[in-house]
Design a protein around this motif. Sequence first.
Motif, PDB file in Angstrom:
ATOM      1  N   LYS A  44     -30.757  -0.438  17.475  1.00  0.00           N
ATOM      2  CA  LYS A  44     -30.445   0.813  16.790  1.00  0.00           C
ATOM      3  C   LYS A  44     -29.590   1.670  17.716  1.00  0.00           C
ATOM      4  O   LYS A  44     -29.896   1.799  18.904  1.00  0.00           O
ATOM      5  CB  LYS A  44     -31.719   1.567  16.403  1.00  0.00           C
ATOM      6  N   ALA A  45     -28.525   2.245  17.174  1.00  0.00           N
ATOM      7  CA  ALA A  45     -27.614   3.053  17.979  1.00  0.00           C
ATOM      8  C   ALA A  45     -27.148   4.272  17.197  1.00  0.00           C
ATOM      9  O   ALA A  45     -26.837   4.178  16.007  1.00  0.00           O
ATOM     10  CB  ALA A  45     -26.405   2.237  18.416  1.00  0.00           C
ATOM     11  N   LYS A  46     -27.116   5.398  17.873  1.00  0.00           N
ATOM     12  CA  LYS A  46     -26.532   6.622  17.335  1.00  0.00           C
ATOM     13  C   LYS A  46     -25.404   7.020  18.257  1.00  0.00           C
ATOM     14  O   LYS A  46     -25.616   7.188  19.464  1.00  0.00           O
ATOM     15  CB  LYS A  46     -27.591   7.731  17.251  1.00  0.00           C
ATOM     16  N   LEU A  47     -24.213   7.145  17.721  1.00  0.00           N
ATOM     17  CA  LEU A  47     -23.024   7.420  18.527  1.00  0.00           C
ATOM     18  C   LEU A  47     -22.397   8.735  18.081  1.00  0.00           C
ATOM     19  O   LEU A  47     -21.968   8.864  16.923  1.00  0.00           O
ATOM     20  CB  LEU A  47     -22.011   6.283  18.408  1.00  0.00           C
ATOM     21  N   LEU A  48     -22.347   9.708  18.980  1.00  0.00           N
ATOM     22  CA  LEU A  48     -21.761  11.015  18.704  1.00  0.00           C
ATOM     23  C   LEU A  48     -20.441  11.121  19.450  1.00  0.00           C
ATOM     24  O   LEU A  48     -20.408  11.090  20.687  1.00  0.00           O
ATOM     25  CB  LEU A  48     -22.722  12.130  19.124  1.00  0.00           C
ATOM     26  N   LEU A  49     -19.348  11.232  18.711  1.00  0.00           N
ATOM     27  CA  LEU A  49     -18.012  11.253  19.289  1.00  0.00           C
ATOM     28  C   LEU A  49     -17.561  12.676  19.564  1.00  0.00           C
ATOM     29  O   LEU A  49     -17.792  13.591  18.773  1.00  0.00           O
ATOM     30  CB  LEU A  49     -17.029  10.567  18.351  1.00  0.00           C
ATOM     31  N   HIS A  50     -16.870  12.841  20.693  1.00  0.00           N
ATOM     32  CA  HIS A  50     -16.382  14.149  21.130  1.00  0.00           C
ATOM     33  C   HIS A  50     -14.862  14.127  21.255  1.00  0.00           C
ATOM     34  O   HIS A  50     -14.257  13.107  21.599  1.00  0.00           O
ATOM     35  CB  HIS A  50     -17.005  14.491  22.494  1.00  0.00           C
ATOM     36  N   GLY A  51     -14.240  15.261  20.994  1.00  0.00           N
ATOM     37  CA  GLY A  51     -12.812  15.426  21.258  1.00  0.00           C
ATOM     38  C   GLY A  51     -11.940  14.489  20.461  1.00  0.00           C
ATOM     39  O   GLY A  51     -12.103  14.309  19.256  1.00  0.00           O
ATOM     40  N   SER A  52     -10.980  13.846  21.149  1.00  0.00           N
ATOM     41  CA  SER A  52     -10.046  12.968  20.442  1.00  0.00           C
ATOM     42  C   SER A  52     -10.712  11.681  19.964  1.00  0.00           C
ATOM     43  O   SER A  52     -10.224  11.043  19.030  1.00  0.00           O
ATOM     44  CB  SER A  52      -8.847  12.638  21.335  1.00  0.00           C
ATOM     45  N   GLN A 101     -15.197   0.644  15.870  1.00  0.00           N
ATOM     46  CA  GLN A 101     -15.432  -0.797  15.971  1.00  0.00           C
ATOM     47  C   GLN A 101     -15.538  -1.237  17.425  1.00  0.00           C
ATOM     48  O   GLN A 101     -16.323  -2.119  17.764  1.00  0.00           O
ATOM     49  CB  GLN A 101     -14.306  -1.564  15.273  1.00  0.00           C
ATOM     50  N   ALA A 102     -14.728  -0.613  18.284  1.00  0.00           N
ATOM     51  CA  ALA A 102     -14.725  -0.985  19.698  1.00  0.00           C
ATOM     52  C   ALA A 102     -16.059  -0.649  20.369  1.00  0.00           C
ATOM     53  O   ALA A 102     -16.593  -1.444  21.154  1.00  0.00           O
ATOM     54  CB  ALA A 102     -13.579  -0.281  20.424  1.00  0.00           C
ATOM     55  N   LEU A 103     -16.605   0.518  20.084  1.00  0.00           N
ATOM     56  CA  LEU A 103     -17.885   0.899  20.671  1.00  0.00           C
ATOM     57  C   LEU A 103     -18.999  -0.052  20.236  1.00  0.00           C
ATOM     58  O   LEU A 103     -19.811  -0.497  21.053  1.00  0.00           O
ATOM     59  CB  LEU A 103     -18.235   2.338  20.270  1.00  0.00           C
ATOM     60  N   VAL A 104     -19.035  -0.367  18.951  1.00  0.00           N
ATOM     61  CA  VAL A 104     -20.051  -1.289  18.443  1.00  0.00           C
ATOM     62  C   VAL A 104     -19.853  -2.677  19.045  1.00  0.00           C
ATOM     63  O   VAL A 104     -20.820  -3.361  19.408  1.00  0.00           O
ATOM     64  CB  VAL A 104     -20.023  -1.327  16.906  1.00  0.00           C
ATOM     65  N   ALA A 105     -18.603  -3.098  19.189  1.00  0.00           N
ATOM     66  CA  ALA A 105     -18.333  -4.403  19.804  1.00  0.00           C
ATOM     67  C   ALA A 105     -18.900  -4.462  21.217  1.00  0.00           C
ATOM     68  O   ALA A 105     -19.497  -5.465  21.621  1.00  0.00           O
ATOM     69  CB  ALA A 105     -16.826  -4.675  19.825  1.00  0.00           C
ATOM     70  N   GLY A 106     -18.721  -3.383  21.980  1.00  0.00           N
ATOM     71  CA  GLY A 106     -19.268  -3.343  23.322  1.00  0.00           C
ATOM     72  C   GLY A 106     -20.778  -3.411  23.324  1.00  0.00           C
ATOM     73  O   GLY A 106     -21.384  -4.087  24.175  1.00  0.00           O
ATOM     74  N   LEU A 107     -21.413  -2.719  22.379  1.00  0.00           N
ATOM     75  CA  LEU A 107     -22.872  -2.771  22.290  1.00  0.00           C
ATOM     76  C   LEU A 107     -23.368  -4.185  21.998  1.00  0.00           C
ATOM     77  O   LEU A 107     -24.491  -4.545  22.365  1.00  0.00           O
ATOM     78  CB  LEU A 107     -23.367  -1.811  21.201  1.00  0.00           C
ATOM     79  N   LEU A 108     -22.532  -4.976  21.343  1.00  0.00           N
ATOM     80  CA  LEU A 108     -22.882  -6.367  21.044  1.00  0.00           C
ATOM     81  C   LEU A 108     -22.570  -7.301  22.207  1.00  0.00           C
ATOM     82  O   LEU A 108     -22.879  -8.492  22.146  1.00  0.00           O
ATOM     83  CB  LEU A 108     -22.132  -6.836  19.795  1.00  0.00           C
ATOM     84  N   GLY A 109     -21.930  -6.770  23.259  1.00  0.00           N
ATOM     85  CA  GLY A 109     -21.604  -7.581  24.423  1.00  0.00           C
ATOM     86  C   GLY A 109     -20.229  -8.206  24.403  1.00  0.00           C
ATOM     87  O   GLY A 109     -19.903  -9.017  25.274  1.00  0.00           O
ATOM     88  N   LEU A 110     -19.388  -7.851  23.433  1.00  0.00           N
ATOM     89  CA  LEU A 110     -18.043  -8.407  23.379  1.00  0.00           C
ATOM     90  C   LEU A 110     -17.168  -7.794  24.466  1.00  0.00           C
ATOM     91  O   LEU A 110     -17.374  -6.657  24.891  1.00  0.00           O
ATOM     92  CB  LEU A 110     -17.407  -8.159  22.015  1.00  0.00           C
ATOM     93  N   ALA A 111     -16.163  -8.532  24.893  1.00  0.00           N
ATOM     94  CA  ALA A 111     -15.194  -8.058  25.875  1.00  0.00           C
ATOM     95  C   ALA A 111     -14.003  -7.416  25.162  1.00  0.00           C
ATOM     96  O   ALA A 111     -13.772  -7.663  23.973  1.00  0.00           O
ATOM     97  CB  ALA A 111     -14.727  -9.217  26.755  1.00  0.00           C
ATOM     98  N   PRO A 112     -13.219  -6.587  25.880  1.00  0.00           N
ATOM     99  CA  PRO A 112     -12.077  -5.921  25.234  1.00  0.00           C
ATOM    100  C   PRO A 112     -11.052  -6.874  24.623  1.00  0.00           C
ATOM    101  O   PRO A 112     -10.349  -6.483  23.684  1.00  0.00           O
ATOM    102  CB  PRO A 112     -11.458  -5.105  26.381  1.00  0.00           C
ATOM    103  N   SER A 151     -25.116   4.461  13.545  1.00  0.00           N
ATOM    104  CA  SER A 151     -24.565   5.597  12.801  1.00  0.00           C
ATOM    105  C   SER A 151     -23.638   6.376  13.719  1.00  0.00           C
ATOM    106  O   SER A 151     -23.812   6.386  14.944  1.00  0.00           O
ATOM    107  CB  SER A 151     -25.691   6.507  12.291  1.00  0.00           C
ATOM    108  N   PHE A 152     -22.645   7.026  13.113  1.00  0.00           N
ATOM    109  CA  PHE A 152     -21.684   7.822  13.858  1.00  0.00           C
ATOM    110  C   PHE A 152     -21.764   9.285  13.444  1.00  0.00           C
ATOM    111  O   PHE A 152     -22.048   9.603  12.287  1.00  0.00           O
ATOM    112  CB  PHE A 152     -20.256   7.319  13.614  1.00  0.00           C
TER     113      PHE A 152
END
Length: 224
Positions: free
Chosen positions: A39-47, A59-70, A90-91
């Motif tokens: 379970k993840a709650k992601l609060l975005l700031h600024g840009s 998508q990139a943040l969730v990918a990282g949480l899953l262990g994917l590389a850039p 959730s965002f």
Amino acid sequence: MNLFDILGPVMVGPSSSHTAGAVRIGRMARALLGQEPIKAKLLLHGSFASTGEGHGTHQALVAGLLGLAPDDSRVPDSFSLAKERGLTFSFGTCQLRDVHPNSVLITLEGDKGGKLEVGASSPGGGRIRVFRVDGLDTSFSGELPTLVVHNSDKPGCVSQVTGALAAQGLNVATLQLNRGGRGGSAVMVIECDQPVSDATAQWLRSLPGILRVNRYTPNEEAPV
């Protein structure tokens, strides 16, 4: 300036700060949790909040949480992969003070009951900077093997941790200390010149006054 500053990281996505950096933030949060996030709650700031959707930041943040590389081709499909893996997320947006515009505050729950809050920024070039762990201020980049040690704010905790690392032949590159209040909870952020093994982290967890130890090793393969 080096070649990496000019060319940027190898990645999937249009922006080193909004995409590659966001993936690395997610991977950092996953590593510090030390469990499979469910379970993840992601609060975005600024840009991140204002332009992140167009840059694939979500998508990139969730990918990282899953262990994917850039540079993983599955980064754009992270939402569907998260559903398959049992990660709900959730965002939202937030207003943070004195941080880079490309920032996010992530609250995680793991499959073994662990919980973690991480605040991090992506200043550019795929680099990241962690500025908060579990409500306490920090500042580290993840470019070196890193330990985040939660401990009771009492005499001897710092010396016994650094002594234990020295006994294992590990050299401390930087050491940061912060606390929530006198006699309460505190956090040490220790960057080392050598990787810290899981066995060493387990040993540190057994020391008196140590509440929790999370470790991060750059480029360590994350299970996917």
